[in-house]
Design an enzyme around this catalytic site. Structure first.
Site, PDB file in Angstrom:
ATOM      1  N   HIS A   1      -7.518  10.022   4.401  1.00  0.00           N
ATOM      2  CA  HIS A   1      -6.926   8.765   5.217  1.00  0.00           C
ATOM      3  C   HIS A   1      -7.495   9.279   6.895  1.00  0.00           C
ATOM      4  O   HIS A   1      -7.542  10.204   6.972  1.00  0.00           O
ATOM      5  CB  HIS A   1      -5.663   8.596   5.287  1.00  0.00           C
ATOM      6  CG  HIS A   1      -5.169   7.939   3.843  1.00  0.00           C
ATOM      7  ND1 HIS A   1      -4.234   8.466   2.993  1.00  0.00           N
ATOM      8  CD2 HIS A   1      -5.753   6.836   3.242  1.00  0.00           C
ATOM      9  CE1 HIS A   1      -4.332   7.705   1.782  1.00  0.00           C
ATOM     10  NE2 HIS A   1      -4.927   6.468   2.032  1.00  0.00           N
TER      11      HIS A   1
ATOM     12  N   ASP B   1      -9.040   0.699   6.357  1.00  0.00           N
ATOM     13  CA  ASP B   1      -8.045   0.429   7.390  1.00  0.00           C
ATOM     14  C   ASP B   1      -8.572   1.103   8.751  1.00  0.00           C
ATOM     15  O   ASP B   1      -8.627   0.304   9.852  1.00  0.00           O
ATOM     16  CB  ASP B   1      -6.559   1.149   7.300  1.00  0.00           C
ATOM     17  CG  ASP B   1      -5.540   0.888   8.237  1.00  0.00           C
ATOM     18  OD1 ASP B   1      -5.869   0.135   9.137  1.00  0.00           O
ATOM     19  OD2 ASP B   1      -4.355   1.322   8.124  1.00  0.00           O
TER      20      ASP B   1
ATOM     21  N   HIS C   1      -9.496   4.914  -2.068  1.00  0.00           N
ATOM     22  CA  HIS C   1      -8.745   4.799  -0.663  1.00  0.00           C
ATOM     23  C   HIS C   1      -9.686   5.663   0.300  1.00  0.00           C
ATOM     24  O   HIS C   1     -10.599   6.335  -0.050  1.00  0.00           O
ATOM     25  CB  HIS C   1      -7.386   5.570  -1.065  1.00  0.00           C
ATOM     26  CG  HIS C   1      -6.471   4.932  -1.700  1.00  0.00           C
ATOM     27  ND1 HIS C   1      -5.234   4.398  -1.014  1.00  0.00           N
ATOM     28  CD2 HIS C   1      -6.299   4.410  -2.788  1.00  0.00           C
ATOM     29  CE1 HIS C   1      -4.440   3.560  -1.736  1.00  0.00           C
ATOM     30  NE2 HIS C   1      -5.069   3.683  -3.006  1.00  0.00           N
TER      31      HIS C   1
ATOM     32  N   ASP D   1       0.876  -1.101  -0.036  1.00  0.00           N
ATOM     33  CA  ASP D   1      -0.027  -0.143   0.220  1.00  0.00           C
ATOM     34  C   ASP D   1       0.933   1.368  -0.042  1.00  0.00           C
ATOM     35  O   ASP D   1       2.059   1.331   0.809  1.00  0.00           O
ATOM     36  CB  ASP D   1      -0.861  -0.011   1.420  1.00  0.00           C
ATOM     37  CG  ASP D   1      -1.991   1.003   1.143  1.00  0.00           C
ATOM     38  OD1 ASP D   1      -2.352   1.508   0.170  1.00  0.00           O
ATOM     39  OD2 ASP D   1      -2.550   1.540   2.380  1.00  0.00           O
TER      40      ASP D   1
HETATM   41  P1  13P Z   1      -9.127   5.003   5.688  1.00  0.00           P
HETATM   42  O1  13P Z   1      -8.085   5.609   6.622  1.00  0.00           O
HETATM   43  O2  13P Z   1     -10.332   5.517   5.299  1.00  0.00           O
HETATM   44  O3  13P Z   1      -9.392   3.497   6.331  1.00  0.00           O
HETATM   45  O4  13P Z   1      -8.130   4.580   4.296  1.00  0.00           O
HETATM   46  C1  13P Z   1      -7.282   3.364   4.239  1.00  0.00           C
HETATM   47  C2  13P Z   1      -6.249   3.462   3.017  1.00  0.00           C
HETATM   48  O5  13P Z   1      -6.814   4.334   1.999  1.00  0.00           O
HETATM   49  C3  13P Z   1      -5.283   2.670   3.062  1.00  0.00           C
HETATM   50  O6  13P Z   1      -4.355   2.946   1.632  1.00  0.00           O
HETATM   51  O1  G3H Z   2      -2.663   4.828   3.876  1.00  0.00           O
HETATM   52  C1  G3H Z   2      -2.994   4.745   5.035  1.00  0.00           C
HETATM   53  C2  G3H Z   2      -3.422   3.321   5.784  1.00  0.00           C
HETATM   54  O2  G3H Z   2      -4.220   3.504   6.537  1.00  0.00           O
HETATM   55  C3  G3H Z   2      -1.866   2.693   6.349  1.00  0.00           C
HETATM   56  O3  G3H Z   2      -1.610   3.729   7.439  1.00  0.00           O
HETATM   57  O4  G3H Z   2       0.610   4.100   7.041  1.00  0.00           O
HETATM   58  O5  G3H Z   2      -0.528   4.259   9.567  1.00  0.00           O
HETATM   59  O6  G3H Z   2       0.199   2.219   8.288  1.00  0.00           O
HETATM   60  P1  G3H Z   2      -0.347   3.534   8.001  1.00  0.00           P
HETATM   61 ZN    ZN Z   3      -4.657   4.819   1.302  1.00  0.00          ZN
END
Ligand code: 13P
Ligand code: G3H
Ligand code: ZN
Length: 349
Positions: A189, A268, A223, A83
């Site tokens: 996010h 996430d 996303h 990701d």
């Molecule tokens: P959320 O923070 O809305 O769950 O999005 C997750 C995401 O886009 C990870 O790449």
């Molecule tokens: O892109 C966002 C995802 O929620 C991953 O988050 O970078 O804190 O692991 P993170």
């Molecule tokens: Zn994302």
């Protein structure tokens, strides 16, 4: 079933007209929660790790945990996805390790914060596509910039500052040959996406629909798709948490997206909320407990419940048995001989 290419998984989703949740993982319990939900709902699934997750868990631990998931659940197609890769090197390291899919997020510079130019984005994404496709690995690119910051990654802001331009989306898809295209339509996010209930005008669904009309066969990615349900917020706050009032992306908007070419939906935050609420509850109600299993088990169950619900809502439930995995070597041949197209179909304006 061995790990499958995300391209195969998304091509199948397009045939079936459904979306596939891509759930972030950092540890064994989250992987088990996702697999529990996939088994329960008979769903194909994308398990994804951010750079932060790879660092937190260490590459080998996370990779082998996901391999264990595949070994224990041979009936479930699983794509293992990087990701928000921030550079060619990050994507290469995931591919070298055995990931079957990577996101090259060239919408931001390598610092993961500063918006990149269109030309920079095209150049780095194309480089990743060339390297990945030779090895049968799928590539997701991003055009437009999401809002918010997660673990130091993100441009910040509301998500409405860099909404994707449909013409640029077409040009980007043509120039890079990506398998899946993440677009920015006003999501961000994290937990704090909207400060009031989105009323249908907050998310730029018209932009998404316009992009889908121009690129009818391109797999679109949403996303920042957590719905941040009030009941999950309430559990956290009831047991000592301090979340401010917030709203996420309504599931109906995601379903509208799925009817308009969205095939991958990233979630996430909802899982983080579910686990944290469950842990807080146990520790609040029984402060004498100190065995991690006493709170990790309910946390895992709470996440499984959310994931299973999303799998049903996105339509992937029931589709695990639709197909057999095509090996990554065969997928690589497909890119080479053109049977797996990397030229998007472009419709006139
Ligand atoms: P959320 O923070 O809305 O769950 O999005 C997750 C995401 O886009 C990870 O790449
Ligand atoms: O892109 C966002 C995802 O929620 C991953 O988050 O970078 O804190 O692991 P993170
Ligand atoms: Zn994302």
């Amino acid at each position: 079933m061995p790990l499958v290419s995300m391209r195969q998984l998304l091509d199948e989703a397009a045939k079936g007209g459904y979306g596939v949740g891509a759930f972030n993982v950092n540890d064994m319990e989250q992987i088990q929660a996702i697999m529990g939900a996939a088994k329960e709902t008979k769903s194909p699934v994308i398990i994804q790790a951010s750079r932060g997750a790879r660092q937190f868990a260490q590459d080998k631990y996370l990779f082998h945990l996901i391999l264990a998931a595949a070994e224990l659940n041979p009936e479930i197609p699983i794509a293992m996805h990087q990701d928000h890769g921030n550079s060619f090197e990050t994507c290469k390291s995931a591919i070298d390790l055995g990931y079957t899919s990577v996101m090259m997020d060239g919408s931001l510079k390598e610092d993961g914060k500063t918006p990149a130019s269109f030309e920079e984005n095209v150049a780095v994404t194309k480089r990743v596509v060339d390297f990945a496709h030779e090895r049968g690995v799928t590539v997701e690119g991003e055009i437009g910039v999401l809002g918010g910051v997660e673990d130091g990654h993100g441009a910040g802001g509301t998500g409405l500052e860099h909404v994707t331009d449909p013409d640029q989306a077409v040009e980007f898809a043509e120039l890079t040959g990506v398998d899946a295209l993440a677009i920015a339509i006003g999501t961000s996010h994290g937990a704090y996406k909207f400060s009031k209930k989105p009323d249908g005008s907050v998310l730029k669904m018209d932009v998404l629909i316009a992009i889908h009309k121009r690129l009818p066969n391109t797999h679109l990615v949403m996303h920042g798709s957590s719905s941040v349900p009030k009941d999950l917020q309430d559990v956290i706050n009831k047991y000592g948490g301090k979340l401010k009032e917030t709203w996420g992306v309504p599931v109906e908007e995601i379903q509208l997206g799925i009817r308009n070419g969205v095939r991958k939906i990233n979630v996430d935050t909802d899982n983080r909320l579910a686990m944290t609420g469950a842990i807080r509850k146990v520790l609040w109600e029984t402060p004498e407990k100190f065995d991690p299993r006493d709170y990790m088990k309910p946390a895992r169950e709470a996440m499984q419940k959310v994931v299973a619900q999303r799998m049903t809502q996105f339509g992937q439930a029931g589709h695990a048995g639709d197909y057999q995995a095509v090996s990554i070597t065969e997928i690589a041949k497909g890119y080479k001989n053109g049977s797996l197209s990397t030229r998007p179909l472009v419709a006139a304006k």
